[in-house]
Design an enzyme around this catalytic site. Structure first.
Site, PDB file in Angstrom:
ATOM      1  N   THR A  12      36.653  35.573  41.693  1.00 53.64           N
ATOM      2  CA  THR A  12      36.197  35.927  40.348  1.00 53.64           C
ATOM      3  C   THR A  12      37.263  36.689  39.566  1.00 53.64           C
ATOM      4  O   THR A  12      38.215  37.224  40.131  1.00 53.64           O
ATOM      5  CB  THR A  12      34.904  36.769  40.412  1.00 53.64           C
ATOM      6  N   ASP A  13      37.059  36.748  38.252  1.00 54.88           N
ATOM      7  CA  ASP A  13      37.984  37.472  37.378  1.00 54.88           C
ATOM      8  C   ASP A  13      37.376  38.821  36.988  1.00 54.88           C
ATOM      9  O   ASP A  13      36.330  39.222  37.511  1.00 54.88           O
ATOM     10  CB  ASP A  13      38.335  36.626  36.153  1.00 54.88           C
ATOM     11  N   ALA A  14      38.010  39.507  36.067  1.00 54.56           N
ATOM     12  CA  ALA A  14      37.559  40.843  35.658  1.00 54.56           C
ATOM     13  C   ALA A  14      36.164  40.821  35.032  1.00 54.56           C
ATOM     14  O   ALA A  14      35.455  41.830  35.054  1.00 54.56           O
ATOM     15  CB  ALA A  14      38.559  41.457  34.688  1.00 54.56           C
ATOM     16  N   GLY A  16      33.794  39.073  36.216  1.00 51.12           N
ATOM     17  CA  GLY A  16      32.843  38.843  37.300  1.00 51.12           C
ATOM     18  C   GLY A  16      32.442  37.396  37.495  1.00 51.12           C
ATOM     19  O   GLY A  16      31.537  37.105  38.271  1.00 51.12           O
ATOM     20  N   VAL A  17      33.101  36.473  36.797  1.00 54.17           N
ATOM     21  CA  VAL A  17      32.807  35.048  36.957  1.00 54.17           C
ATOM     22  C   VAL A  17      33.993  34.359  37.632  1.00 54.17           C
ATOM     23  O   VAL A  17      35.107  34.877  37.638  1.00 54.17           O
ATOM     24  CB  VAL A  17      32.486  34.365  35.603  1.00 54.17           C
TER      25      VAL A  17
END
Length: 138
Positions: A12-14, A16-17
């Site tokens: 995930t990225d910052a 949250g996905v």
């Protein structure tokens, strides 16, 4: 031949996905899993091999976000484009709902000369096997 995988925090990225490039990498895992399931020794196939299969095109489209803890299933189909090129089309599902789709195009080359060469017989057989599965609906 579906491939199942849990989405991890590292995917995930910052926000949250799932980061788009990570889902493409997970699709590549499904491709490698399929080769191994077919009986191709991927360690030998990708290491010191007389062929390389670089991706020349990749695309992905999301229909909804994926989060850490989601368990996805990836199905894909193959299409032979020429004697040295093929394409994989992936459908990514979460609880039987398609949440993304992706496509990668691969070309077969001689690694040292960097020139196109015909697909090896093992890969031709794998492509034929997957095409047969698609035709029979398995």
């Amino acid at each position: 031949m579906p491939y199942e995988r849990l989405i991890y925090l590292a995917d995930t990225d910052a926000a949250g996905v799932v980061y788009f490039a990570h889902l493409l990498s997970i699709c590549h895992e499904a491709y490698e899993f399929s080769l191994a399931q077919f009986g191709i020794n991927i360690k030998d196939f990708f290491k010191d091999s007389p062929v390389a299969l670089p991706i020349t095109q990749a695309e992905i489209q999301f229909f909804r976000p994926l989060f850490c803890g989601d368990r996805i299933q990836i199905d894909f189909t193959v299409r032979s484009l020429s004697e040295n090129e093929f394409q994989l089309q992936y459908k990514i599902y979460l609880a039987e709902i398609m949440v993304a789709k992706a496509k990668t195009r691969h070309v077969c080359i001689a690694p040292t000369a960097r020139k196109r060469i015909p697909l090896p017989e093992s890969l031709k057989h794998w492509l034929g096997y997957l095409s047969t599965l698609e035709e029979t609906g398995i």
